[in-house]
Design a protein around this motif. Structure first.
Motif, PDB file in Angstrom:
ATOM      1  N   VAL A  24       0.865  -1.188   0.000  1.00 41.84           N
ATOM      2  CA  VAL A  24       0.000   0.000   0.000  1.00 41.84           C
ATOM      3  C   VAL A  24       0.897   1.232   0.000  1.00 41.84           C
ATOM      4  N   ALA A  25       0.662   2.135  -0.916  1.00 40.63           N
ATOM      5  CA  ALA A  25       1.413   3.390  -0.985  1.00 40.63           C
ATOM      6  C   ALA A  25       0.501   4.542  -0.586  1.00 40.63           C
ATOM      7  N   VAL A  26       1.047   5.475   0.182  1.00 44.87           N
ATOM      8  CA  VAL A  26       0.285   6.641   0.633  1.00 44.87           C
ATOM      9  C   VAL A  26       1.094   7.900   0.339  1.00 44.87           C
ATOM     10  N   ASP A  27       0.493   8.789  -0.434  1.00 43.25           N
ATOM     11  CA  ASP A  27       1.118  10.076  -0.746  1.00 43.25           C
ATOM     12  C   ASP A  27       0.350  11.147   0.012  1.00 43.25           C
ATOM     13  N   TYR A  28       0.767  11.395   1.265  1.00 48.34           N
ATOM     14  CA  TYR A  28       0.127  12.430   2.070  1.00 48.34           C
ATOM     15  C   TYR A  28       0.712  13.769   1.676  1.00 48.34           C
ATOM     16  N   GLY A  29      -0.101  14.609   1.061  1.00 44.28           N
ATOM     17  CA  GLY A  29       0.391  15.877   0.562  1.00 44.28           C
ATOM     18  C   GLY A  29      -0.139  17.062   1.335  1.00 44.28           C
ATOM     19  N   THR A  30       0.438  18.221   1.092  1.00 41.02           N
ATOM     20  CA  THR A  30       0.009  19.442   1.765  1.00 41.02           C
ATOM     21  C   THR A  30      -1.443  19.772   1.438  1.00 41.02           C
ATOM     22  N   THR A  31      -1.807  19.625   0.174  1.00 39.52           N
ATOM     23  CA  THR A  31      -3.157  19.988  -0.252  1.00 39.52           C
ATOM     24  C   THR A  31      -4.028  18.783  -0.577  1.00 39.52           C
ATOM     25  N   PHE A  32      -3.441  17.721  -1.127  1.00 43.32           N
ATOM     26  CA  PHE A  32      -4.214  16.532  -1.485  1.00 43.32           C
ATOM     27  C   PHE A  32      -3.450  15.266  -1.097  1.00 43.32           C
ATOM     28  N   THR A  33      -4.201  14.197  -0.895  1.00 43.19           N
ATOM     29  CA  THR A  33      -3.623  12.912  -0.487  1.00 43.19           C
ATOM     30  C   THR A  33      -4.138  11.807  -1.397  1.00 43.19           C
ATOM     31  N   GLY A  34      -3.217  10.942  -1.821  1.00 41.03           N
ATOM     32  CA  GLY A  34      -3.581   9.826  -2.676  1.00 41.03           C
ATOM     33  C   GLY A  34      -3.083   8.513  -2.112  1.00 41.03           C
ATOM     34  N   PHE A 167       5.115   5.215   2.628  1.00 45.49           N
ATOM     35  CA  PHE A 167       4.751   6.620   2.712  1.00 45.49           C
ATOM     36  C   PHE A 167       5.758   7.469   1.945  1.00 45.49           C
ATOM     37  N   THR A 168       5.263   8.432   1.199  1.00 41.78           N
ATOM     38  CA  THR A 168       6.155   9.354   0.501  1.00 41.78           C
ATOM     39  C   THR A 168       6.396  10.585   1.365  1.00 41.78           C
ATOM     40  N   MET A 169       7.540  11.200   1.188  1.00 46.94           N
ATOM     41  CA  MET A 169       7.862  12.415   1.943  1.00 46.94           C
ATOM     42  C   MET A 169       8.778  13.288   1.092  1.00 46.94           C
ATOM     43  N   PRO A 170       8.732  14.595   1.298  1.00 47.26           N
ATOM     44  CA  PRO A 170       9.624  15.481   0.538  1.00 47.26           C
ATOM     45  C   PRO A 170      11.090  15.161   0.818  1.00 47.26           C
ATOM     46  N   ALA A 171      11.914  15.214  -0.199  1.00 48.04           N
ATOM     47  CA  ALA A 171      13.344  14.981  -0.003  1.00 48.04           C
ATOM     48  C   ALA A 171      13.987  16.115   0.778  1.00 48.04           C
ATOM     49  N   ILE A 172      13.363  17.299   0.760  1.00 45.58           N
ATOM     50  CA  ILE A 172      13.918  18.437   1.493  1.00 45.58           C
ATOM     51  C   ILE A 172      13.536  18.406   2.967  1.00 45.58           C
ATOM     52  N   TRP A 173      12.726  17.454   3.363  1.00 44.51           N
ATOM     53  CA  TRP A 173      12.243  17.374   4.746  1.00 44.51           C
ATOM     54  C   TRP A 173      13.399  17.315   5.733  1.00 44.51           C
ATOM     55  N   SER A 174      13.247  17.999   6.854  1.00 46.66           N
ATOM     56  CA  SER A 174      14.229  17.882   7.934  1.00 46.66           C
ATOM     57  C   SER A 174      14.085  16.509   8.593  1.00 46.66           C
ATOM     58  N   ASP A 175      15.090  16.119   9.354  1.00 48.19           N
ATOM     59  CA  ASP A 175      15.044  14.818  10.034  1.00 48.19           C
ATOM     60  C   ASP A 175      13.897  14.773  11.036  1.00 48.19           C
ATOM     61  N   LYS A 176      13.628  15.883  11.686  1.00 50.23           N
ATOM     62  CA  LYS A 176      12.517  15.932  12.641  1.00 50.23           C
ATOM     63  C   LYS A 176      11.193  15.737  11.914  1.00 50.23           C
ATOM     64  N   ASN A 422      -1.371  11.618 -15.910  1.00 48.37           N
ATOM     65  CA  ASN A 422      -1.801  11.687 -14.508  1.00 48.37           C
ATOM     66  C   ASN A 422      -0.631  11.966 -13.571  1.00 48.37           C
ATOM     67  N   PRO A 423       0.032  13.112 -13.740  1.00 45.57           N
ATOM     68  CA  PRO A 423       1.195  13.419 -12.892  1.00 45.57           C
ATOM     69  C   PRO A 423       0.840  13.524 -11.416  1.00 45.57           C
ATOM     70  N   GLN A 424      -0.460  13.762 -11.107  1.00 43.67           N
ATOM     71  CA  GLN A 424      -0.864  13.838  -9.698  1.00 43.67           C
ATOM     72  C   GLN A 424      -0.685  12.508  -8.990  1.00 43.67           C
ATOM     73  N   SER A 425      -0.807  11.410  -9.752  1.00 43.63           N
ATOM     74  CA  SER A 425      -0.709  10.086  -9.127  1.00 43.63           C
ATOM     75  C   SER A 425       0.631   9.414  -9.367  1.00 43.63           C
ATOM     76  N   ALA A 426       1.569  10.114 -10.044  1.00 42.16           N
ATOM     77  CA  ALA A 426       2.859   9.501 -10.376  1.00 42.16           C
ATOM     78  C   ALA A 426       3.628   9.100  -9.125  1.00 42.16           C
ATOM     79  N   ILE A 427       3.558   9.927  -8.092  1.00 44.83           N
ATOM     80  CA  ILE A 427       4.354   9.663  -6.893  1.00 44.83           C
ATOM     81  C   ILE A 427       3.843   8.435  -6.142  1.00 44.83           C
ATOM     82  N   VAL A 428       2.540   8.358  -5.948  1.00 47.24           N
ATOM     83  CA  VAL A 428       1.995   7.199  -5.239  1.00 47.24           C
ATOM     84  C   VAL A 428       2.149   5.938  -6.081  1.00 47.24           C
ATOM     85  N   HIS A 429       2.094   6.088  -7.405  1.00 48.22           N
ATOM     86  CA  HIS A 429       2.313   4.950  -8.302  1.00 48.22           C
ATOM     87  C   HIS A 429       3.742   4.427  -8.166  1.00 48.22           C
ATOM     88  N   GLY A 430       4.708   5.355  -8.135  1.00 55.07           N
ATOM     89  CA  GLY A 430       6.102   4.950  -7.984  1.00 55.07           C
ATOM     90  C   GLY A 430       6.385   4.331  -6.634  1.00 55.07           C
TER      91      GLY A 430
END
Length: 606
Positions: A24-34, A167-176, A422-430
Motif C-alpha cells: 500500500v502506498a500513501v502520498d500524504y500531501g500538503t493539499t491533497f492525499t492519494g 509513505f512518501t515524503m519530501p526529499a527536502i524534509w528535515s530529520d525531525k 496523470n502526474p498527480q498520481s505519479a508519486i503514489v504509483h512509484g
C-alpha cells in the motif's frame, strides 16, 4: 463493478500462495492525499473513490488534506475529512507544512510562508499539535484504505497478509519532520498493531518515487523517447507545499531499471500553496479589511471561493487570449472599483494579468531551482548529461509552468521535457512499484553534512581561549565545540549505509548514567569547524542509557579519591534506512548498549 481503484485485478489463489504480502502506498500531501495498492499481480491500483459529496466527479485521483472537528462545527456529529468537509465548515488544512516548521526558511522558500500562520491558514485546533492533527486525518485515510481492501480481497486473504505501507515524503524534509511523519502514521494505525503485528511502515522520498514511476514507463513506452543507459534525468516534483528536484543517472534499463542520484538534490517550500498565498495577498491589497475580515470558512481552503480559484489554477495557461474570471464572494466595500468586483453577481473579478502576477514569482523560483540543479549536475558530469526534464506532482500538471520550463530550457539541444499521464498520481504509483519490485536508486547523495560536537586537545595559536577547559581525566587542556562531520553533503551512499563514530564520556560518581551526544547538520557546501557558526544547525540529542551496563569493563582511574570511568563506545549512525529516518545504535565491547534514540530540537521558524 467499481471497487474504488483503477486497473484492479484479483487473483486470490496466487496471492494466498505467494508471500502473503500486500503493498500500500500513501502520498500524504500538503493539499491533497492519494493512495494505491498492489496484490500478487503486477498492477498498481490507484484508489480513485473517496468519501464525501464535494467531488466534482465520482472518480478522483486524490482527496483534500483537510479535517473538521465536531466540537467546532455544531452540524457535525463526528470528524469529517477530505471531500466530506464542505464550505462553511471550520477545518484545518496545509497541516503537513507545520511538521517541518522548525526548519529555517531558505532562499528558495515561499517568503510569505512565515506570515501564513498569522493569516489563519496553517492553524491548529486548541490542545492539538501538528502530529496529532495529521494523525487524525491519516486515521480516516487508513480506515478508507482498509475498507477498499476488504471490498476487493477475501477476508481471510487480508487477514493472513502482511501489509507494507510505503509513505512518501519530501526529499527536502528535515530529520525531525521525517520522524514526525512516521509518528503520525503510526498513531493513525499504519504499521504494526495488536491485530496486525506483521504490518510495516517504510518511507520513500517523493522525487525518487516519481522517478521510479516515470522511468519505469519510459523504458517501455513506445510513444515517447525511451531512456537509455547514460541518460541524465531531472525530476521536478511540484507539489502543494514543496518543490523537490533530483537528478538521476541511468545505469541500465535491461534486464532491470537501475539508476542513481547524480548530484545533491535541491528544493524549497514553494509549491502550489504559494499561489494561494500570493492570491490572498492580491485580494488583501485590493479589498483591504473587507476581505481580510472574512472568516476562514468563506475564503479558506475548501471554501467555494478557493475551489473556484483551484479550478482556475489547473486550467491557467491553456487559453491564448486574455480574459477575466469571476469568483463567488459576497463582500462589503463601498470603495471597490467595479473592474475588480461585480456587486450585482456578488463576484470578485480577476484577469489573466492578475493570475500571471500570482504565478510568476512561484514559477520563477522553480526555474531557478532547476537551473541550480543543472549547474550542480554539470559539475559532476560533462555538460549536457541531463537530457530529460520530467514534471510531476499536482502543480507539475500546470500548463503555465510547463510553458515556462519549455521556454527556458526547451531550446537546449537534445533536452526533452515531459509530463507523464496523470502526474498527480505519479508519486503514489512509484511508491507502490518500489514496494512491489524493489526498484530504487542504487546510490543517493547526502542532502546535508551531519556531525557531532567534539572536544579535542587545545591548539595554541588556533583555538580561542574562551572555548578552552581543563580535562581532569586526561590532565590536559582541551577545546570544546569542534564539529566532527561523519558524512558530507553530496557524499554518495547506499541503502543502510552506516558510519561508526567513537565517543567517550567521563563518568563521575554523581553523574547520570544516561549520556547524551548532540547531533548537528549544515547545508553549506563546505561545512565550518565550529558549532557556533550560524550555518550549523542543532538537530537533536542522541541519548544512550548505561544504567544496566557493567562499568567495570571500562577504563577508570582514581581522581580526588573518587573512581572516575571513561565510558567509551561506538555510535553507529545508519543512513538510507527503509524506515525513512536516521537510526542509531550504541555498541560497546561488541555489544549493543541500552537503547539509543534521538530527542529532536524544539523551536519554530514560522
Amino acid at each position: 463493478m467499481s471497487l474504488g481503484n483503477i486497473n484492479y485485478k484479483l487473483d486470490s489463489l496466487s496471492l494466498a500462495s505467494t508471500k502473503k504480502k500486500i503493498i500500500v502506498a500513501v502520498d500524504y500531501g500538503t493539499t491533497f492525499t492519494g493512495a494505491a495498492y498492489v496484490n500478487s499481480s503486477s498492477d498498481v491500483n490507484i484508489i480513485n473513490i473517496w468519501p464525501g459529496t464535494g467531488r466534482d466527479t465520482d472518480h478522483v485521483w486524490k482527496t483534500p488534506s483537510c479535517i473538521a472537528y465536531p466540537d467546532e462545527n455544531k452540524s457535525l456529529g463526528k470528524r469529517k475529512w477530505g471531500f466530506q468537509v464542505e464550505p462553511g465548515h471550520k477545518c484545518y488544512s496545509w497541516t503537513k507544512l507545520l511538521l517541518d516548521k522548525n526548519a529555517p526558511l531558505t532562499k528558495y522558500d515561499d517568503p510569505m510562508l512565515e506570515k501564513a500562520t498569522k493569516s489563519g491558514i496553517m492553524q491548529l485546533p486548541p490542545g492539538k499539535d501538528a502530529v496529532g492533527v495529521v494523525a487524525d486525518f491519516l486515521t480516516s485515510v487508513y480506515e478508507h484504505i482498509m475498507h477498499i481492501l476488504e471490498k476487493g480481497l477475501a477476508e481471510e486473504i487480508l487477514g493472513m497478509s502482511a501489509i507494507e505501507f510505503w509513505f512518501t515524503m519530501p526529499a527536502i524534509w528535515s530529520d525531525k519532520a521525517q520522524a514526525a511523519t512516521r509518528e503520525a502514521a503510526k498513531r493513525a494505525g499504519f504499521g504494526p498493531r495488536p491485530e496486525r503485528p506483521l504490518d510495516t511502515i517504510y518511507m520513500i522520498t517523493e522525487p525518487e518515487a516519481a522517478a521510479i514511476a516515470a522511468l519505469t514507463r519510459s523504458t517501455t513506452d513506445i510513444v515517447s523517447v525511451p531512456v537509455k543507459s547514460g541518460d541524465g534525468v531531472l525530476v521536478c516534483d511540484c507539489g502543494g507545499g514543496t518543490v523537490d528536484i533530483t537528478t538521476y543517472l541511468i545505469s541500465e534499463t535491461k534486464p532491470r531499471l537501475s539508476f542513481e542520484e547524480l548530484c545533491t538534490g535541491t528544493g524549497g517550500k514553494c509549491g502550489s500553496t504559494a499561489l494561494d498565498r500570493n492570491f490572498y495577498k492580491l485580494m488583501s491589497e485590493r479589498f483591504g479589511t473587507a476581505f481580510d475580515a472574512l472568516p476562514a470558512k468563506r475564503i479558506g481552503p475548501g471554501s467555494a471561493f478557493m475551489r473556484r480559484f483551484e479550478a482556475l489554477k489547473r486550467n491557467f495557461g491553456l487559453d491564448t487570449e486574455d480574459t477575466t474570471y469571476e469568483l463567488p464572494l459576497n463582500i462589503r466595500s463601498s470603495q471597490v472599483a467595479p473592474e475588480y468586483y461585480d456587486e450585482e453577481e456578488g463576484s470578485v473579478i480577476v484577469s489573466d494579468q492578475d493570475l500571471r502576477d500570482v504565478f510568476d514569482p512561484v514559477v520563477d523560483q522553480i526555474i531557478r531551482l532547476i537551473k541550480t540543479q543543472m549547474q550542480d549536475a554539470n559539475k559532476e558530469m560533462e555538460t549536457g548529461t541531463i537530457n530529460r526534464i520530467i514534471l510531476v506532482g499536482g502543480f507539475g500538471d500546470s500548463e503555465y509552468l510547463r510553458q515556462a520550463v519549455k521556454k527556458t530550457f526547451g531550446s537546449e539541444k537534445k533536452l526533452t521535457i515531459t509530463i507523464p499521464n496523470n502526474p498527480q498520481s505519479a508519486i503514489v504509483h512509484g511508491a507502490a512499484l518500489r514496494g512491489l519490485h524493489g526498484i530504487q536508486s542504487t546510490a543517493r547523495r547526502c542532502r546535508r553534512h551531519y556531525g557531532f560536537s567534539w572536544g579535542i586537545y587545545f591548539r595554541e595559536g588556533i583555538d580561542d581561549e574562551k572555548n578552552s577547559y581543563w580535562d581532569e581525566y586526561y590532565d590536559a587542556k582541551m577545546v570544546r565545540g569542534i564539529t566532527k562531520w561523519m558524512i558530507n553533503k553530496g557524499q554518495k551512499y547506499h541503502q543502510d549505509y552506516s558510519k561508526l563514530v567513537s565517543i567517550s564520556h567521563t563518568h563521575w560518581p554523581s553523574n547520570s548514567l544516561k549520556k547524551s551526544t548532540e547531533l548537528y547538520s549544515c547545508d553549506l557546501v563546505d561545512a565550518p569547524e565550529r558549532i557556533e557558526n550560524p550555518s550549523v544547525k542543532y538537530i537533536g540529542t542522541i541519548d544512550v542509557d548505561f544504567t544496566k551496563v557493567d562499568l567495570t569493563g571500562f577504563d577508570s582511574k582514581i581522581i580526588s579519591g573518587r573512581r572516575v570511568y571513561m565510558l567509551s563506545y561506538s555510535l553507529k549512525v545508519i543512513f538510507g534506512a527503509q524506515e525513512g529516518i536516521l537510526k542509531f545504535k550504541a555498541i560497546s565491547k561488541g555489544k549493543v548498549v541500552g537503547k539509543s534514540e534521538i530527542s529532536f530540537a524544539s523551536g519554530s521558524y514560522y
